[in-house]
Design a protein around this motif. Structure first.
Motif, PDB file in Angstrom:
ATOM      1  N   ALA A 110       0.999  -1.170   0.026  1.00 30.27           N
ATOM      2  CA  ALA A 110       0.031  -0.136  -0.062  1.00 30.27           C
ATOM      3  C   ALA A 110       0.855   1.097  -0.071  1.00 30.27           C
ATOM      4  O   ALA A 110       0.428   2.403  -0.756  1.00 30.27           O
ATOM      5  CB  ALA A 110      -0.990   0.110   1.313  1.00 30.27           C
ATOM      6  N   VAL A 111       2.058   1.144   0.534  1.00 29.90           N
ATOM      7  CA  VAL A 111       2.889   2.289   0.579  1.00 29.90           C
ATOM      8  C   VAL A 111       3.530   2.565  -0.556  1.00 29.90           C
ATOM      9  O   VAL A 111       3.548   3.713  -1.088  1.00 29.90           O
ATOM     10  CB  VAL A 111       3.870   2.284   1.619  1.00 29.90           C
ATOM     11  CG1 VAL A 111       5.104   3.176   1.617  1.00 29.90           C
ATOM     12  CG2 VAL A 111       3.619   2.097   3.119  1.00 29.90           C
ATOM     13  N   LEU A 112       3.859   1.570  -1.461  1.00 29.15           N
ATOM     14  CA  LEU A 112       4.274   1.807  -2.682  1.00 29.15           C
ATOM     15  C   LEU A 112       3.241   2.170  -3.653  1.00 29.15           C
ATOM     16  O   LEU A 112       3.671   3.055  -4.381  1.00 29.15           O
ATOM     17  CB  LEU A 112       4.785   0.286  -3.289  1.00 29.15           C
ATOM     18  CG  LEU A 112       6.209  -0.314  -2.702  1.00 29.15           C
ATOM     19  CD1 LEU A 112       6.674  -1.670  -3.131  1.00 29.15           C
ATOM     20  CD2 LEU A 112       7.223   0.848  -2.598  1.00 29.15           C
ATOM     21  N   ASP A 113       1.976   1.695  -3.370  1.00 31.57           N
ATOM     22  CA  ASP A 113       0.940   2.144  -4.235  1.00 31.57           C
ATOM     23  C   ASP A 113       0.791   3.601  -4.282  1.00 31.57           C
ATOM     24  O   ASP A 113       0.678   4.630  -5.058  1.00 31.57           O
ATOM     25  CB  ASP A 113      -0.377   1.679  -3.752  1.00 31.57           C
ATOM     26  CG  ASP A 113      -0.545   0.237  -4.423  1.00 31.57           C
ATOM     27  OD1 ASP A 113       0.114  -0.125  -5.478  1.00 31.57           O
ATOM     28  OD2 ASP A 113      -1.465  -0.614  -3.814  1.00 31.57           O
ATOM     29  N   ARG A 114       0.900   3.921  -2.942  1.00 30.52           N
ATOM     30  CA  ARG A 114       0.867   5.607  -2.553  1.00 30.52           C
ATOM     31  C   ARG A 114       1.973   6.366  -3.219  1.00 30.52           C
ATOM     32  O   ARG A 114       1.902   7.437  -3.632  1.00 30.52           O
ATOM     33  CB  ARG A 114       0.692   5.965  -1.133  1.00 30.52           C
ATOM     34  CG  ARG A 114       0.742   7.270  -0.691  1.00 30.52           C
ATOM     35  CD  ARG A 114      -0.669   7.648  -1.091  1.00 30.52           C
ATOM     36  NE  ARG A 114      -1.854   7.233  -0.257  1.00 30.52           N
ATOM     37  CZ  ARG A 114      -2.099   7.518   0.924  1.00 30.52           C
ATOM     38  NH1 ARG A 114      -1.482   8.280   1.735  1.00 30.52           N
ATOM     39  NH2 ARG A 114      -2.924   6.543   1.449  1.00 30.52           N
ATOM     40  N   VAL A 120       6.487   9.901  -6.546  1.00 26.88           N
ATOM     41  CA  VAL A 120       7.559   9.850  -5.606  1.00 26.88           C
ATOM     42  C   VAL A 120       8.790   9.740  -6.671  1.00 26.88           C
ATOM     43  O   VAL A 120       8.802   8.491  -6.970  1.00 26.88           O
ATOM     44  CB  VAL A 120       7.666   9.161  -4.322  1.00 26.88           C
ATOM     45  CG1 VAL A 120       9.104   9.184  -3.539  1.00 26.88           C
ATOM     46  CG2 VAL A 120       6.456   9.325  -3.368  1.00 26.88           C
ATOM     47  N   GLY A 121       9.666  10.511  -6.722  1.00 24.88           N
ATOM     48  CA  GLY A 121      10.877  10.334  -7.706  1.00 24.88           C
ATOM     49  C   GLY A 121      11.456   9.166  -7.350  1.00 24.88           C
ATOM     50  O   GLY A 121      12.030   8.256  -8.230  1.00 24.88           O
ATOM     51  N   ARG A 122      12.136   9.062  -6.069  1.00 24.61           N
ATOM     52  CA  ARG A 122      13.157   7.917  -5.610  1.00 24.61           C
ATOM     53  C   ARG A 122      12.584   7.484  -4.463  1.00 24.61           C
ATOM     54  O   ARG A 122      12.034   7.910  -3.701  1.00 24.61           O
ATOM     55  CB  ARG A 122      14.434   8.574  -5.310  1.00 24.61           C
ATOM     56  CG  ARG A 122      15.068   9.176  -6.404  1.00 24.61           C
ATOM     57  CD  ARG A 122      16.622   9.534  -6.197  1.00 24.61           C
ATOM     58  NE  ARG A 122      16.675  10.663  -5.191  1.00 24.61           N
ATOM     59  CZ  ARG A 122      16.417  11.945  -5.536  1.00 24.61           C
ATOM     60  NH1 ARG A 122      15.943  12.218  -6.652  1.00 24.61           N
ATOM     61  NH2 ARG A 122      16.541  12.673  -4.781  1.00 24.61           N
ATOM     62  N   VAL A 123      12.392   5.949  -4.744  1.00 22.99           N
ATOM     63  CA  VAL A 123      12.012   5.040  -3.447  1.00 22.99           C
ATOM     64  C   VAL A 123      13.088   4.025  -3.032  1.00 22.99           C
ATOM     65  O   VAL A 123      13.672   3.464  -4.087  1.00 22.99           O
ATOM     66  CB  VAL A 123      10.515   4.287  -4.067  1.00 22.99           C
ATOM     67  CG1 VAL A 123      10.327   3.539  -2.816  1.00 22.99           C
ATOM     68  CG2 VAL A 123       9.596   5.299  -4.481  1.00 22.99           C
ATOM     69  N   ASN A 144       6.428  -1.008 -11.757  1.00 24.05           N
ATOM     70  CA  ASN A 144       7.508  -0.416 -12.474  1.00 24.05           C
ATOM     71  C   ASN A 144       8.344   0.473 -11.824  1.00 24.05           C
ATOM     72  O   ASN A 144       8.729   1.515 -12.336  1.00 24.05           O
ATOM     73  CB  ASN A 144       6.960   0.233 -13.697  1.00 24.05           C
ATOM     74  CG  ASN A 144       7.649   0.378 -14.990  1.00 24.05           C
ATOM     75  OD1 ASN A 144       8.549  -0.295 -15.117  1.00 24.05           O
ATOM     76  ND2 ASN A 144       7.132   1.480 -15.565  1.00 24.05           N
ATOM     77  N   LEU A 145       8.575   0.237 -10.736  1.00 24.93           N
ATOM     78  CA  LEU A 145       9.452   1.114  -9.784  1.00 24.93           C
ATOM     79  C   LEU A 145      11.028   0.539  -9.585  1.00 24.93           C
ATOM     80  O   LEU A 145      11.716   1.355  -9.332  1.00 24.93           O
ATOM     81  CB  LEU A 145       9.071   1.347  -8.353  1.00 24.93           C
ATOM     82  CG  LEU A 145       7.565   1.859  -8.071  1.00 24.93           C
ATOM     83  CD1 LEU A 145       7.188   1.509  -6.505  1.00 24.93           C
ATOM     84  CD2 LEU A 145       7.885   3.166  -8.384  1.00 24.93           C
ATOM     85  N   GLY A 177      14.664   2.418  -6.598  1.00 19.52           N
ATOM     86  CA  GLY A 177      13.841   2.766  -7.630  1.00 19.52           C
ATOM     87  C   GLY A 177      13.159   3.908  -7.772  1.00 19.52           C
ATOM     88  O   GLY A 177      13.692   4.934  -6.870  1.00 19.52           O
ATOM     89  N   GLY A 178      12.161   4.077  -8.112  1.00 20.36           N
ATOM     90  CA  GLY A 178      11.074   5.201  -8.226  1.00 20.36           C
ATOM     91  C   GLY A 178      10.424   5.561  -9.571  1.00 20.36           C
ATOM     92  O   GLY A 178      10.679   4.862 -10.478  1.00 20.36           O
ATOM     93  N   THR A 179       9.784   6.738  -9.360  1.00 26.83           N
ATOM     94  CA  THR A 179       9.010   6.954 -10.898  1.00 26.83           C
ATOM     95  C   THR A 179       9.783   7.942 -11.592  1.00 26.83           C
ATOM     96  O   THR A 179       9.238   8.570 -12.546  1.00 26.83           O
ATOM     97  CB  THR A 179       7.607   7.594 -10.368  1.00 26.83           C
ATOM     98  OG1 THR A 179       7.910   8.842  -9.617  1.00 26.83           O
ATOM     99  CG2 THR A 179       6.564   6.776  -9.333  1.00 26.83           C
ATOM    100  N   ASP A 180      11.076   8.327 -11.143  1.00 29.08           N
ATOM    101  CA  ASP A 180      11.636   9.685 -11.688  1.00 29.08           C
ATOM    102  C   ASP A 180      12.693   9.182 -12.889  1.00 29.08           C
ATOM    103  O   ASP A 180      13.603   8.602 -12.407  1.00 29.08           O
ATOM    104  CB  ASP A 180      12.472  10.177 -10.516  1.00 29.08           C
ATOM    105  CG  ASP A 180      12.852  11.599 -10.916  1.00 29.08           C
ATOM    106  OD1 ASP A 180      13.029  11.880 -12.208  1.00 29.08           O
ATOM    107  OD2 ASP A 180      13.480  12.439 -10.239  1.00 29.08           O
ATOM    108  N   ASP A 181      12.238   9.257 -13.999  1.00 26.48           N
ATOM    109  CA  ASP A 181      13.034   8.711 -14.977  1.00 26.48           C
ATOM    110  C   ASP A 181      14.568   9.320 -15.233  1.00 26.48           C
ATOM    111  O   ASP A 181      15.613   8.908 -15.436  1.00 26.48           O
ATOM    112  CB  ASP A 181      12.437   8.817 -16.465  1.00 26.48           C
ATOM    113  CG  ASP A 181      11.036   8.115 -16.658  1.00 26.48           C
ATOM    114  OD1 ASP A 181      11.419   6.821 -15.794  1.00 26.48           O
ATOM    115  OD2 ASP A 181      10.450   8.168 -17.233  1.00 26.48           O
ATOM    116  N   VAL A 182      14.486  10.794 -14.863  1.00 25.94           N
ATOM    117  CA  VAL A 182      15.615  11.584 -14.902  1.00 25.94           C
ATOM    118  C   VAL A 182      16.668  11.153 -14.072  1.00 25.94           C
ATOM    119  O   VAL A 182      17.952  10.765 -14.227  1.00 25.94           O
ATOM    120  CB  VAL A 182      15.404  13.079 -14.946  1.00 25.94           C
ATOM    121  CG1 VAL A 182      16.633  13.892 -15.001  1.00 25.94           C
ATOM    122  CG2 VAL A 182      14.259  13.525 -15.918  1.00 25.94           C
TER     123      VAL A 182
END
Ligand SMILES: C[S@@+](CC[C@H](N)C(=O)[O-])C[C@H]1O[C@@H](n2cnc3c(N)ncnc32)[C@H](O)[C@@H]1O
Length: 204
Positions: A110-114, A120-123, A144-145, A177-182
């Protein structure tokens, strides 16, 4: 690395200094970052982050441990604005975090879903148990993180019959990982892509 003083103890933690050194490299915090932490416990990571990020929001589900975080934080010099929250994530997570660290694994899906919802750029997540590490790596992949899995173990030398023996600590699995491609591109340039295969091409 500046010293972290932890005069107050908790039953779990602290994340060991050598592990924190790798973690801080992966978190790559800067002065404009809002850092969110799940499971602050002794505050060892909170303190290090609060010397690098602009803002810190640290969550801890156990009341006595958030109090330990508070006291240890007060024993150290930090520069960030720090918001300590007694909460069990994903409850209490900020909507505008740039970087998220999961030091505790309860409700991690659930934390990763949030983290995905709020971009969030970096996880980064630290895990010590093998089964949790495998399931958590899968959870990162499904969202996809996942960019990198790092596993390492620290041993400390001690004097043994006039020579040096070693005491080994538990291995650590670090999911990065994260959602931040840059940010992902930057990290890949610095450290190379996650190697699903061995350099000899045998893939183990
Ligand atoms: C291994 S300890 C973290 C150690 C910490 N990094 C330190 O240096 O002291 C894990 C902590 O996460 C907390 N925790 C686990 N899941 C949580 C959640 N979903 N929300 C808040 N706290 C959580 C636990 O209560 C525990 O104190």
């Amino acid at each position: 690395m500046a010293n972290v003083s932890l005069p107050h103890d908790a039953k779990a933690g602290p994340t060991k200094p050598e592990v924190r050194a790798v973690l801080l490299d992966k978190l790559d915090l800067g002065p404009t970052d809002h850092f969110a932490e799940v499971g602050s416990c002794t505050g060892a990571v909170t303190i290090e982050a609060a010397r690098r990020a602009g803002r810190v929001t640290a969550l801890e589900r156990k009341p006595n441990r958030i109090e330990t975080t508070r006291k240890n934080l007060a024993a150290n010099e930090v520069t960030a604005d720090v918001d300590l929250r007694e909460a069990e994530a994903p409850e209490g997570l900020p909507e505008d975090a740039d970087v998220l660290f999961l030091g505790g694994s309860r409700n991690y899906e659930a934390v990763l879903d949030r983290a995905v919802e709020t971009g969030v750029g970096r996880v980064v997540m630290n895990v010590s148990r093998l089964e949790v590490a495998g399931a958590a790596a899968e959870a990162f992949r499904e969202r996809n993180l996942l960019e990198e899995v790092v596993q390492f173990q620290v041993s400390h030398g001690y004097e043994l019959a006039g020579a040096t023996g070693f005491d080994s600590e538990n291995p650590v699995y670090m999911l990065v990982g994260g959602t931040d491609d840059v940010a992902a591109d930057d990290r890949e340039r610095r450290s190379g892509p996650q190697t699903a295969r061995r350099p000899d091409g045998r893939g183990r």
